[in-house]
Design an enzyme around this catalytic site. Structure first.
Site, PDB file in Angstrom:
ATOM      1  N   TRP A 161       0.772  -1.182   0.065  1.00  0.00           N
ATOM      2  CA  TRP A 161       0.258  -0.098  -0.188  1.00  0.00           C
ATOM      3  C   TRP A 161       0.875   1.242   0.112  1.00  0.00           C
ATOM      4  O   TRP A 161       1.727   1.435   0.839  1.00  0.00           O
ATOM      5  CB  TRP A 161      -0.930  -0.091   0.994  1.00  0.00           C
ATOM      6  CG  TRP A 161      -1.934   0.935   1.272  1.00  0.00           C
ATOM      7  CD1 TRP A 161      -2.731   1.576   0.556  1.00  0.00           C
ATOM      8  CD2 TRP A 161      -2.132   1.720   2.450  1.00  0.00           C
ATOM      9  NE1 TRP A 161      -3.546   2.344   1.001  1.00  0.00           N
ATOM     10  CE2 TRP A 161      -3.275   2.629   2.338  1.00  0.00           C
ATOM     11  CE3 TRP A 161      -1.798   1.937   3.993  1.00  0.00           C
ATOM     12  CZ2 TRP A 161      -3.832   3.439   3.247  1.00  0.00           C
ATOM     13  CZ3 TRP A 161      -2.170   2.487   4.820  1.00  0.00           C
ATOM     14  CH2 TRP A 161      -3.339   3.381   4.454  1.00  0.00           C
TER      15      TRP A 161
ATOM     16  N   ASP B  17      -0.507  -5.557   9.708  1.00  0.00           N
ATOM     17  CA  ASP B  17      -1.322  -4.267   9.381  1.00  0.00           C
ATOM     18  C   ASP B  17      -2.784  -4.867   9.066  1.00  0.00           C
ATOM     19  O   ASP B  17      -2.746  -5.737   7.951  1.00  0.00           O
ATOM     20  CB  ASP B  17      -0.745  -3.489   8.270  1.00  0.00           C
ATOM     21  CG  ASP B  17      -1.856  -2.377   7.748  1.00  0.00           C
ATOM     22  OD1 ASP B  17      -2.902  -2.381   8.249  1.00  0.00           O
ATOM     23  OD2 ASP B  17      -1.438  -1.901   6.819  1.00  0.00           O
TER      24      ASP B  17
ATOM     25  N   LYS C  47     -13.174  -0.490   7.222  1.00  0.00           N
ATOM     26  CA  LYS C  47     -13.890  -1.305   5.957  1.00  0.00           C
ATOM     27  C   LYS C  47     -14.960  -2.256   6.767  1.00  0.00           C
ATOM     28  O   LYS C  47     -16.045  -2.427   6.440  1.00  0.00           O
ATOM     29  CB  LYS C  47     -12.762  -2.249   5.318  1.00  0.00           C
ATOM     30  CG  LYS C  47     -11.582  -1.554   4.907  1.00  0.00           C
ATOM     31  CD  LYS C  47     -11.985  -0.422   4.086  1.00  0.00           C
ATOM     32  CE  LYS C  47     -10.834   0.727   3.634  1.00  0.00           C
ATOM     33  NZ  LYS C  47      -9.563   0.466   3.635  1.00  0.00           N
TER      34      LYS C  47
END
Ligand code: PLP
Ligand code: TYF
Length: 397
Positions: free
Chosen positions: A129, A210, A245
């Site tokens: 990312w 993460d 999310k």
């Protein structure tokens, strides 16, 4: 002081949204920013969240500051989701945590702590990312990329990855994606996870997991395998947790830095640094999102509702993966996109060059990030044929 400052380009992912909105064409497809979207292309507030918000609104008697570690019940709830109902780590009191402004906040607070501890280098598999780099290096850490995903082979290059991990030692940090790898969608299997843990145990480096898509791959328990096994088998661990999310709380900036120490005392000492770091940046996290999560996780009825809604989001993304892979096959693209069906989470990388990505956008109104990452949430029955035609055009046309 401001006279000679040159403006910087926008966030490469978030900047795409504006380009998409400004595109006047009707037949356009947004496969950019990683937010969940339902079949009608909306990102609705979850029902469990709405109910929790109503209850909070009625009950809320003050806007006085929340405690620096976060609203009561939030970190405890997140820790239960991540470590599991009857987790030995929780039972032994080896964990601590602080609420943070999203997973980004957790990554940054974690990075600041690692710099104070004079950590060596943070290693992360490539590609990763794009925000990992600023979040870690602007805290003063050194970041190095190691092999992870072979875009040509459309597969994890585990031999190269584990060979690089084998070279890490005490003081080094390995940043790993918990589930639903961003941007590749290619997750480690359990044997690979076990091999990493065995190496960490032997070599003494610190894993930093993460976890930003918890529940989107196979489910809350399965997706937490890496964290639970690391917590069980290793003395120390950091986890950045995001509720953006899985609770759909994106703009509320809701996350946690979870800490596992060899003892509760050691975890508590790291937690005190997390609070001290936060004081130097923002003092305390925004309360609203954390209060919602705590409200949901303290009510069995609301938690069950939320778990159903999360399962529905997961099933939707999986169905979109199947739809794209199968439509591509039906449209005589061969098995070029077959791998997408077996990957996890919102993202996959298409085997396209930057030039082809630009042609997808300019010629066909199909928007994805420059590295050809697509958000599968943007694929639906109404646009999948257009997407496949565009893909055929830029690859064969
Ligand atoms: N880590 C990864 C891999 C992500 O994709 C994201 C973004 O959603 C985050 C962390 C942090 O997200 P947020 O700060 O919105 O919770
Ligand atoms: O990768 C994504 O699309 C999500 C959302 O600065 C995101 O993780 C993108 C950019 C950003 C923060 C979040």
């Amino acid at each position: 002081m401001f006279a000679d400052v040159k403006p910087l380009p926008p966030d490469p992912i978030l900047g795409l949204s504006k380009l998409f909105v400004d595109d006047p064409r009707e037949r356009k497809i947004d496969l950019g920013v990683g937010v969940f979207r339902a079949a009608d292309n909306t990102t609705p507030v979850l029902k469990a969240v709405k109910i929790a918000e109503q209850r909070l609104l009625e009950r809320q008697a003050t806007k006085a500051y929340a405690p620096p570690a976060g609203v009561p019940g939030f970190v405890e709830g997140a820790a239960r989701l991540v470590f599991g109902e009857d987790s030995p780590v929780l039972r032994d009191g080896r964990s601590a945590g602080v609420q943070t402004p999203g997973g980004c906040g957790a990554l940054r607070v974690g990075a600041e702590i690692l710099r104070r501890l004079e950590a060596g280098t943070v290693y992360v598999g490539a590609p990763t990312w794009p925000n990992h780099a600023p979040l870690l290096t602007e805290a003063g850490l050194k970041l190095e990329m190691i092999p992870y995903y072979d875009a040509q082979a459309r597969a994890i290059e585990f031999d190269g990855f584990i060979a690089a991990v084998e070279k890490l030692g005490p003081g080094d940090v390995l940043l790993v994606h918990g589930a639903c790898h961003n941007p590749t969608g290619a997750d480690l299997d359990r044997a690979q996870i076990d091999a990493i843990i065995e190496t960490a145990d032997r070599r003494g480096f610190l894993p930093f997991v993460d976890l930003a898509y918890h529940g989107f791959a196979a489910g809350l328990d399965d997706d937490a395998y890496i964290v639970r096994e690391m917590a069980r088998r290793l003395p120390e661990l950091l986890v950045s947790y995001s509720c953006s999310k899985n609770f759909g709380l994106y703009r509320e900036r809701t996350g946690a830095l979870l800490i596992v120490g060899e003892t509760g005392e050691r975890a508590g000492a790291i937690q005190s640094h997390a609070l001290n770091v936060a004081r130097g940046m923002y003092s305390m996290p925004p309360a609203h999102g954390g209060s919602i999560v705590a409200e949901i996780l303290q009510s069995p009825e609301l938690e069950a509702k939320w778990r159903d809604e999360l399962a529905h989001m997961r099933d939707t993304v999986k169905a979109n993966r199947r739809l794209l892979a199968r439509t591509a096959a039906e449209m005589q693209l061969g098995d070029a996109l077959a791998y997408i069906e077996g990957q996890n989470g919102m993202f996959s990388l298409l085997p396209l060059s930057e030039k082809q990505v630009l042609a997808m956008r300019e010629k066909h109104g199909v928007y994805m990030t420059g590295n050809a990452r697509i958000n599968l949430c943007g694929v639906n029955a109404g646009n999948v044929a257009h997407l496949c035609e565009a893909y055929r055009d830029v690859t064969q046309g």
